[in-house]
Motif scaffolding. Sequence first.
Motif, PDB file in Angstrom:
ATOM      1  N   UNK A  79       0.828  -1.213   0.000  1.00 30.16           N
ATOM      2  CA  UNK A  79       0.000   0.000   0.000  1.00 30.16           C
ATOM      3  C   UNK A  79       0.863   1.265   0.000  1.00 30.16           C
ATOM      4  N   UNK A  80       1.955   1.248   0.754  1.00 35.80           N
ATOM      5  CA  UNK A  80       2.762   2.472   0.809  1.00 35.80           C
ATOM      6  C   UNK A  80       3.805   2.533  -0.308  1.00 35.80           C
ATOM      7  N   UNK A  81       3.985   1.421  -1.011  1.00 35.07           N
ATOM      8  CA  UNK A  81       5.066   1.336  -2.003  1.00 35.07           C
ATOM      9  C   UNK A  81       5.171   2.542  -2.939  1.00 35.07           C
ATOM     10  N   UNK A  82       4.065   3.007  -3.558  1.00 32.94           N
ATOM     11  CA  UNK A  82       4.216   4.089  -4.543  1.00 32.94           C
ATOM     12  C   UNK A  82       4.703   5.389  -3.911  1.00 32.94           C
ATOM     13  N   UNK A  83       4.612   5.538  -2.599  1.00 28.82           N
ATOM     14  CA  UNK A  83       4.992   6.801  -1.970  1.00 28.82           C
ATOM     15  C   UNK A  83       6.378   6.747  -1.360  1.00 28.82           C
ATOM     16  N   UNK A  84       7.012   5.596  -1.464  1.00 29.20           N
ATOM     17  CA  UNK A  84       8.358   5.490  -0.918  1.00 29.20           C
ATOM     18  C   UNK A  84       9.320   6.264  -1.811  1.00 29.20           C
ATOM     19  N   UNK A  85      10.407   6.785  -1.221  1.00 22.65           N
ATOM     20  CA  UNK A  85      11.317   7.648  -1.984  1.00 22.65           C
ATOM     21  C   UNK A  85      11.904   6.963  -3.224  1.00 22.65           C
ATOM     22  N   UNK A  86      12.195   5.678  -3.124  1.00 22.63           N
ATOM     23  CA  UNK A  86      12.862   5.027  -4.258  1.00 22.63           C
ATOM     24  C   UNK A  86      11.871   4.553  -5.320  1.00 22.63           C
ATOM     25  N   UNK A  87      10.563   4.748  -5.059  1.00 24.44           N
ATOM     26  CA  UNK A  87       9.572   4.224  -5.999  1.00 24.44           C
ATOM     27  C   UNK A  87       9.389   5.179  -7.173  1.00 24.44           C
TER      28      UNK A  87
ATOM     29  N   UNK B 236       8.507   5.698 -11.415  1.00 23.20           N
ATOM     30  CA  UNK B 236       7.433   5.245 -12.272  1.00 23.20           C
ATOM     31  C   UNK B 236       7.631   3.805 -12.739  1.00 23.20           C
ATOM     32  N   UNK B 237       8.859   3.457 -13.089  1.00 22.66           N
ATOM     33  CA  UNK B 237       9.078   2.126 -13.654  1.00 22.66           C
ATOM     34  C   UNK B 237       8.912   1.062 -12.577  1.00 22.66           C
ATOM     35  N   UNK B 238       9.289   1.395 -11.342  1.00 20.71           N
ATOM     36  CA  UNK B 238       9.130   0.416 -10.266  1.00 20.71           C
ATOM     37  C   UNK B 238       7.645   0.133 -10.024  1.00 20.71           C
ATOM     38  N   UNK B 239       6.848   1.197  -9.983  1.00 23.32           N
ATOM     39  CA  UNK B 239       5.418   1.013  -9.755  1.00 23.32           C
ATOM     40  C   UNK B 239       4.812   0.211 -10.906  1.00 23.32           C
ATOM     41  N   UNK B 240       5.310   0.495 -12.085  1.00 26.57           N
ATOM     42  CA  UNK B 240       4.834  -0.226 -13.261  1.00 26.57           C
ATOM     43  C   UNK B 240       5.136  -1.720 -13.154  1.00 26.57           C
ATOM     44  N   UNK B 241       6.359  -2.013 -12.724  1.00 30.27           N
ATOM     45  CA  UNK B 241       6.734  -3.425 -12.571  1.00 30.27           C
ATOM     46  C   UNK B 241       5.909  -4.078 -11.470  1.00 30.27           C
ATOM     47  N   UNK B 242       5.723  -3.337 -10.390  1.00 30.78           N
ATOM     48  CA  UNK B 242       4.930  -3.886  -9.286  1.00 30.78           C
ATOM     49  C   UNK B 242       3.509  -4.178  -9.760  1.00 30.78           C
ATOM     50  N   UNK B 243       2.994  -3.320 -10.638  1.00 28.22           N
ATOM     51  CA  UNK B 243       1.655  -3.560 -11.181  1.00 28.22           C
ATOM     52  C   UNK B 243       1.623  -4.880 -11.932  1.00 28.22           C
ATOM     53  N   UNK B 244       2.652  -5.099 -12.730  1.00 29.24           N
ATOM     54  CA  UNK B 244       2.719  -6.342 -13.497  1.00 29.24           C
ATOM     55  C   UNK B 244       2.762  -7.552 -12.556  1.00 29.24           C
ATOM     56  N   UNK B 245       3.608  -7.448 -11.543  1.00 28.05           N
ATOM     57  CA  UNK B 245       3.705  -8.559 -10.588  1.00 28.05           C
ATOM     58  C   UNK B 245       2.338  -8.817  -9.950  1.00 28.05           C
ATOM     59  N   UNK B 246       1.656  -7.730  -9.609  1.00 26.84           N
ATOM     60  CA  UNK B 246       0.359  -7.896  -8.952  1.00 26.84           C
ATOM     61  C   UNK B 246      -0.661  -8.569  -9.875  1.00 26.84           C
ATOM     62  N   UNK B 247      -0.577  -8.271 -11.180  1.00 27.68           N
ATOM     63  CA  UNK B 247      -1.481  -8.966 -12.108  1.00 27.68           C
ATOM     64  C   UNK B 247      -1.283 -10.472 -11.975  1.00 27.68           C
ATOM     65  N   UNK B 248      -0.012 -10.872 -11.934  1.00 22.96           N
ATOM     66  CA  UNK B 248       0.255 -12.307 -11.859  1.00 22.96           C
ATOM     67  C   UNK B 248      -0.082 -12.873 -10.486  1.00 22.96           C
TER      68      UNK B 248
ATOM     69  N   UNK C 293       2.657  10.132 -13.807  1.00 26.81           N
ATOM     70  CA  UNK C 293       2.785   9.193 -12.693  1.00 26.81           C
ATOM     71  C   UNK C 293       1.447   8.912 -12.020  1.00 26.81           C
ATOM     72  N   UNK C 294       0.580   9.924 -12.009  1.00 26.03           N
ATOM     73  CA  UNK C 294      -0.693   9.736 -11.320  1.00 26.03           C
ATOM     74  C   UNK C 294      -1.427   8.523 -11.855  1.00 26.03           C
ATOM     75  N   UNK C 295      -1.446   8.427 -13.183  1.00 23.64           N
ATOM     76  CA  UNK C 295      -2.186   7.319 -13.762  1.00 23.64           C
ATOM     77  C   UNK C 295      -1.537   5.992 -13.398  1.00 23.64           C
ATOM     78  N   UNK C 296      -0.221   5.948 -13.448  1.00 20.50           N
ATOM     79  CA  UNK C 296       0.481   4.706 -13.118  1.00 20.50           C
ATOM     80  C   UNK C 296       0.160   4.279 -11.694  1.00 20.50           C
TER      81      UNK C 296
END
Lengths: 269, 422
Positions: B101-109, B111-123, B259-262
Amino acid sequence: MSPTPLLQVEHVTMRFGGLFAVNDLSFTARPRQITAIIGPNGAGKTTLFNCITGFYKPQVGRITLHQDQGPVYLERLDDFDIAKKARVGRTFQNIRLFARMSVLENLIVAQHNALMRASVFSLAGLLGLARYSKAEKLGTDKARYWLNKVGLLHLADEDAGSLPYGSQRRLEIARAMCIDPLLLCLDEPAAGLNPRESQELNTLLTGIRDEHGIGLLLIEHDMSVVMGISDWVVVLDYGRKIAAGNPAEIRADEAVIRAYLGEPDEAEA
Amino acid sequence: MAAVNLPRALRDGVLGAVVAAALALPMLGFRLVDSSQALTLGFRFDWVLWAALVVGIGRFLLSLSRDALPGRLPALALPNWGERFPKARLYLGWGLAGFAIVLPFLPFADRSLVDKATLVLIYVMLGWGLNIVVGLAGLLDLGFVAFYAVGAYSYALLATKLDLSFWLCLPLAGLFAAGFGVALGFPVLRLRGDYLAIVTLGFGEIVRVILQNWQDFTNGPAGISAIPRPTLFGLTFTANAPAGKTTFADYFGLEFSGDHRVIFLYFIILALALFTNLFTLRIRRLPIGRAWEALREDEIACRSLGLNPTTIKLSAFATGAMFAGFAGSFFATRQGFISPESFTFIESAVILAIVVLGGMGSQIGVVLAALLLVGLPEWFRELQQYRMLAFGGAMVLIMLWKPSGLLSHRAPTIRLGKEKAA
Ligand SMILES: Nc1ncnc2c1ncn2[C@@H]1O[C@H](COP(=O)(O)OP(=O)(O)OP(=O)(O)O)[C@@H](O)[C@H]1O
Ligand SMILES: [Mg+2]
């Protein structure tokens, strides 16, 4: 003897190719009685059970279960409906438990239909309605009752597959009782039990008969069980009934001794 | 220790070399050479030779040392965490959910990280869906991607042709996919194990082939593009609002950012996945969920207790398919473009691998396996071509060391013990 039969088997024939596993067999089993089915290996005892419980459909014959509401013709029902509607419970010669589920879960699954009704096909449960938790509580109580009866209460949360053999046999009986059967069919419940366990089994079965008013059909090779607790014995050989009577009559029957019991003293065990 | 068996080792080595050469000949030996005018067939004899040599010598050495090695691989000394710390799994689950839940707001997150996390979550979500069918009900389904495809195409077609919104299409897509689940379920009711696997595999291919060839309806191999993006209560995530709409950035007085959309998409799939998980955890404690597990354990016993296997199997297929349908419509809206290419057999295989690797029926196991099988390859893009190799290797190792999956401990869904203690 009570006048109305519980189960009526009439002219049942089950063929596998040219083999008559059950051949023109007729007998009746009465409520509140233990009816033993005995006979040599391959006589067709398990096949008969499979016909009664719907796993096989006999080519000829009629199998009637007399309920208070009227007769039910078992050969016309699907196997699961025989358990659900006709309320015939059974165990298996080679134990069939839900091995990787807990002992308690085995007994809860057996109450599936009642719990499904209570949970409106699981929907009430999904929404967390109190109605379901109450039903589940009742189910657990019933399970606890039967676990206590078969002496497995302390193992309720263990995997069913991890129990020793004798306990698995008793668990299977408890599970079949959880469907609230009118007739309980047990396929060699004493197989592989030691004498003490076998004695406990006798107590359990007569308890089921006397306290719960259930008719039992019992396939058994262990003569101490058969002669000790059964009210009526039907002897099969090559799919045919060669004798029927009370234990004393069967023990003295010439044909039975020839086909199955052998020397009289052997039968004492 | 037994004496060294040289003849046997030699024989094994030669045999290994011959097999390797036979395999390497078509796979490594031939190659197409682009010689300015035309393609010609080249031949790399040295590659075949090396392959045969490496395998032959390796097999020889292995055979020599066989008697010195333990008879079989020792079971991995991984303690059974689930059993030792019954609560650990619960904390791990909450911890992972909180982190997600907090992942997208972490400093190191970024756009590409959130995108990858989205993919992982699909699976993860697909894995959880398939887990109902394979892990709980024990029905080996190799065509799960078909329901994913049905969900994706349902949304794509409803949105592009009928102009329906994502939030309306989402339940519809789930419903359609569940319908397909029942449709597949009927013909395979009598099948189990390998036979079931083959028929479901065929079903998956049929769906893909239909999507590919039904030109008028699905636009064939070209796929469907310009699939609308989801909105947040009518707020769009575009730079400029379309007529009659407000953008998310304007409404909240923010600077527009892609980024908002991602992040929005990330939260949608997170919510969907968590919903799948909660649903599964809940239903496992209900009659229908227990019936699924009982069916996996012994169908005959189920029948003898009055459980109708038909309805139980169909409900498992339908429920699993429904979640694939949800995931599919999310996939379509995230990509904005779908084609039959996205729904090949390999997707089914990946999802199944996630379930098996994670430990059949284990919810957290699926998360770990999805991170391993989908997340890692995303981070090591350069190694993309070795993905299948790693995949196969991971499966072989798991089957040797932990045949029942990474996390395989199953806790009973109801206890007497707890009641007694309470
Ligand atoms: N499904 C089947 N197909 C073909 N033949 C069968 C089938 N089931 C049973 N039989 C045959 O029917 C006969 C009776 O078998 P059954 O299992 O009923 O014997 P049983 O009396 O239960 O013997 P046991 O005491 O060994 O359990 C045997 O000859 C058996 O081989
Ligand atoms: Mg038998």
